[in-house]
Design a protein around this motif. Structure first.
Motif, PDB file in Angstrom:
ATOM      1  N   GLY A   1       0.812  -1.197   0.000  1.00  0.00           N
ATOM      2  CA  GLY A   1       0.000   0.000   0.000  1.00  0.00           C
ATOM      3  C   GLY A   1       0.853   1.258   0.000  1.00  0.00           C
ATOM      4  N   SER A   2       0.207   2.374  -0.121  1.00  0.00           N
ATOM      5  CA  SER A   2       0.883   3.664  -0.110  1.00  0.00           C
ATOM      6  C   SER A   2       1.595   3.868   1.231  1.00  0.00           C
ATOM      7  CB  SER A   2      -0.137   4.777  -0.337  1.00  0.00           C
ATOM      8  OG  SER A   2       0.467   6.046  -0.210  1.00  0.00           O
ATOM      9  N   GLY A   3       2.831   4.334   1.146  1.00  0.00           N
ATOM     10  CA  GLY A   3       3.565   4.621   2.364  1.00  0.00           C
ATOM     11  C   GLY A   3       4.540   3.553   2.789  1.00  0.00           C
ATOM     12  N   PHE A   4       4.583   2.447   2.063  1.00  0.00           N
ATOM     13  CA  PHE A   4       5.579   1.428   2.430  1.00  0.00           C
ATOM     14  C   PHE A   4       6.947   1.834   1.886  1.00  0.00           C
ATOM     15  CE2 PHE A   4       7.933  -2.494   2.560  1.00  0.00           C
ATOM     16  CZ  PHE A   4       7.461  -3.121   3.701  1.00  0.00           C
ATOM     17  N   VAL A   5       7.023   2.057   0.583  1.00  0.00           N
ATOM     18  CA  VAL A   5       8.234   2.589  -0.043  1.00  0.00           C
ATOM     19  C   VAL A   5       7.823   3.621  -1.080  1.00  0.00           C
ATOM     20  CG1 VAL A   5       9.648   0.512   0.289  1.00  0.00           C
ATOM     21  CG2 VAL A   5       8.263   0.744  -1.783  1.00  0.00           C
ATOM     22  N   ASP A   6       8.772   4.428  -1.474  1.00  0.00           N
ATOM     23  CA  ASP A   6       8.547   5.389  -2.546  1.00  0.00           C
ATOM     24  C   ASP A   6       8.896   4.685  -3.859  1.00  0.00           C
ATOM     25  OD1 ASP A   6       8.499   7.396  -4.408  1.00  0.00           O
ATOM     26  OD2 ASP A   6       9.845   8.747  -3.320  1.00  0.00           O
TER      27      ASP A   6
ATOM     28  N   SER B   1       0.561  -0.532   5.790  1.00  0.00           N
ATOM     29  CA  SER B   1       0.819  -0.463   4.345  1.00  0.00           C
ATOM     30  C   SER B   1       1.230  -1.820   3.784  1.00  0.00           C
ATOM     31  CB  SER B   1       1.905   0.579   4.038  1.00  0.00           C
ATOM     32  OG  SER B   1       3.109   0.286   4.731  1.00  0.00           O
ATOM     33  N   TRP B   2       1.448  -2.778   4.657  1.00  0.00           N
ATOM     34  CA  TRP B   2       1.837  -4.135   4.253  1.00  0.00           C
ATOM     35  C   TRP B   2       0.664  -5.126   4.312  1.00  0.00           C
ATOM     36  CZ3 TRP B   2       4.027  -1.495   8.483  1.00  0.00           C
ATOM     37  CH2 TRP B   2       3.470  -1.790   9.731  1.00  0.00           C
ATOM     38  N   ASP B   3      -0.501  -4.670   4.742  1.00  0.00           N
ATOM     39  CA  ASP B   3      -1.601  -5.589   5.044  1.00  0.00           C
ATOM     40  C   ASP B   3      -2.122  -6.371   3.849  1.00  0.00           C
ATOM     41  OD1 ASP B   3      -1.527  -4.935   7.693  1.00  0.00           O
ATOM     42  OD2 ASP B   3      -3.266  -3.580   7.648  1.00  0.00           O
ATOM     43  N   ASP B   4      -1.986  -5.831   2.648  1.00  0.00           N
ATOM     44  CA  ASP B   4      -2.592  -6.474   1.475  1.00  0.00           C
ATOM     45  C   ASP B   4      -1.646  -7.432   0.750  1.00  0.00           C
ATOM     46  OD1 ASP B   4      -5.004  -5.199   1.889  1.00  0.00           O
ATOM     47  OD2 ASP B   4      -4.500  -3.492   0.607  1.00  0.00           O
TER      48      ASP B   4
ATOM     49  N   ALA C   1       6.030  -6.613  12.837  1.00  0.00           N
ATOM     50  CA  ALA C   1       7.351  -6.752  12.239  1.00  0.00           C
ATOM     51  C   ALA C   1       7.396  -7.933  11.277  1.00  0.00           C
ATOM     52  CB  ALA C   1       8.403  -6.926  13.333  1.00  0.00           C
ATOM     53  N   LEU C   2       6.800  -9.031  11.677  1.00  0.00           N
ATOM     54  CA  LEU C   2       6.787 -10.222  10.827  1.00  0.00           C
ATOM     55  C   LEU C   2       6.028  -9.972   9.533  1.00  0.00           C
ATOM     56  CD1 LEU C   2       7.199 -13.213  10.209  1.00  0.00           C
ATOM     57  CD2 LEU C   2       5.269 -13.711  11.733  1.00  0.00           C
ATOM     58  N   ARG C   3       4.872  -9.389   9.637  1.00  0.00           N
ATOM     59  CA  ARG C   3       4.048  -9.161   8.438  1.00  0.00           C
ATOM     60  C   ARG C   3       4.677  -8.120   7.516  1.00  0.00           C
ATOM     61  NH1 ARG C   3      -0.862 -11.519   8.413  1.00  0.00           N
ATOM     62  NH2 ARG C   3      -1.454 -12.626  10.324  1.00  0.00           N
ATOM     63  N   ALA C   4       5.235  -7.062   8.101  1.00  0.00           N
ATOM     64  CA  ALA C   4       5.893  -6.048   7.282  1.00  0.00           C
ATOM     65  C   ALA C   4       7.144  -6.629   6.618  1.00  0.00           C
ATOM     66  CB  ALA C   4       6.263  -4.843   8.134  1.00  0.00           C
ATOM     67  N   GLY C   5       7.900  -7.403   7.377  1.00  0.00           N
ATOM     68  CA  GLY C   5       9.104  -8.013   6.814  1.00  0.00           C
ATOM     69  C   GLY C   5       8.787  -9.002   5.716  1.00  0.00           C
ATOM     70  N   ALA C   6       7.784  -9.841   5.939  1.00  0.00           N
ATOM     71  CA  ALA C   6       7.391 -10.809   4.916  1.00  0.00           C
ATOM     72  C   ALA C   6       6.889 -10.100   3.662  1.00  0.00           C
ATOM     73  CB  ALA C   6       6.321 -11.744   5.462  1.00  0.00           C
ATOM     74  N   ALA C   7       6.123  -9.028   3.850  1.00  0.00           N
ATOM     75  CA  ALA C   7       5.618  -8.267   2.700  1.00  0.00           C
ATOM     76  C   ALA C   7       6.768  -7.669   1.906  1.00  0.00           C
ATOM     77  CB  ALA C   7       4.672  -7.162   3.173  1.00  0.00           C
ATOM     78  N   ALA C   8       7.802  -7.200   2.601  1.00  0.00           N
ATOM     79  CA  ALA C   8       8.966  -6.646   1.905  1.00  0.00           C
ATOM     80  C   ALA C   8       9.665  -7.715   1.077  1.00  0.00           C
ATOM     81  CB  ALA C   8       9.932  -6.034   2.920  1.00  0.00           C
ATOM     82  N   VAL C   9       9.880  -8.889   1.672  1.00  0.00           N
ATOM     83  CA  VAL C   9      10.542  -9.974   0.950  1.00  0.00           C
ATOM     84  C   VAL C   9       9.701 -10.403  -0.252  1.00  0.00           C
ATOM     85  CG1 VAL C   9      11.326 -12.373   1.096  1.00  0.00           C
ATOM     86  CG2 VAL C   9      11.775 -10.793   2.991  1.00  0.00           C
TER      87      VAL C   9
END
Length: 220
Positions: A40-45, A62-65, A200-208
């Protein structure tokens, strides 16, 4: 009597087939499933993605989806019996159940096992290895650079100099970095709450899953 022999043979065949079908699915050929959803908006530019080793502070939620695709394979590599590590381990198990990922756990019970257990996790060839426990930071700093084909997510801690395949997700109070840097004065065991661990887990997994790796994700 002949009928009984045929029944016995048929029964034996059923058992043999059941044995074949119960083999570990991880032994079968596997392609990394595509993730479901998008950041979502706001995770990275999007116009300026984070550079290697950068620290980002994504907007909450911003990682929820972003979710792992069907058949995603994860190994939880863990060491330590302290309350902080237990909180992280519980978060991983809860996340895996909710997301329906295929999860295996590799536990190192003593310092002499850290490198061997990390190697064991790598040999399972998962899509992602999640590390929980400060004791694993230094061993991973040595091992991960030699296995760039594997993705690692460290939660509640970070590597001092991560390679592109190591992502960390942390927050205020979770400040362990290893490599002689150890635990800073800002380390706060009480900060290891289920809410922090889950975010942290969900945001990290979404990034990967979104291929933003080799960075540190700071949960505000």
């Amino acid at each position: 009597m002949p009928v009984r022999r045929r029944s016995a043979c048929a029964l034996a065949t059923v058992f043999l087939l059941a044995g074949c079908n119960s083999s570990d699915e991880w032994s079968q050929p596997h392609a990394v499933p595509a993730p479901v959803g998008a950041l979502g908006s706001g995770f990275v530019d999007p116009s300026a993605p984070p550079s290697p080793e950068a620290t980002i502070t994504p907007s909450p939620g911003s990682w929820d989806d972003v979710h792992p695709g069907k058949g995603y394979r994860v190994v939880l590599l863990t060491a330590g019996t302290d309350a902080q590590t237990k909180t992280l381990v519980t978060a991983v198990h809860d996340w895996a159940a909710a997301e329906k990922v295929s999860l295996k756990t590799v536990t190192a019970d003593a310092p002499s096992q850290y490198v061997d257990k990390a190697t064991e996790a790598i040999k399972l060839a998962p899509d992602l290895i999640i590390s929980a426990g400060n004791a694993l930071v230094d061993p991973l700093a040595v091992i991960t650079a030699n296995h760039l084909d594997r993705q690692f997510l460290v939660i509640g801690a970070e590597l001092a100099e991560p390679t592109a395949n190591v992502t960390a997700a942390t927050w205020a109070g979770a400040s362990y970095r290893g490599e002689g840097l150890g635990t800073s004065t800002s380390f706060d065991p009480a900060s290891f709450t289920p809410a922090h661990a889950d975010a942290a887990l969900r945001a990290g997994a979404a990034a990967v899953l979104s291929r933003h790796t080799g960075i540190v994700i700071w949960i505000s």
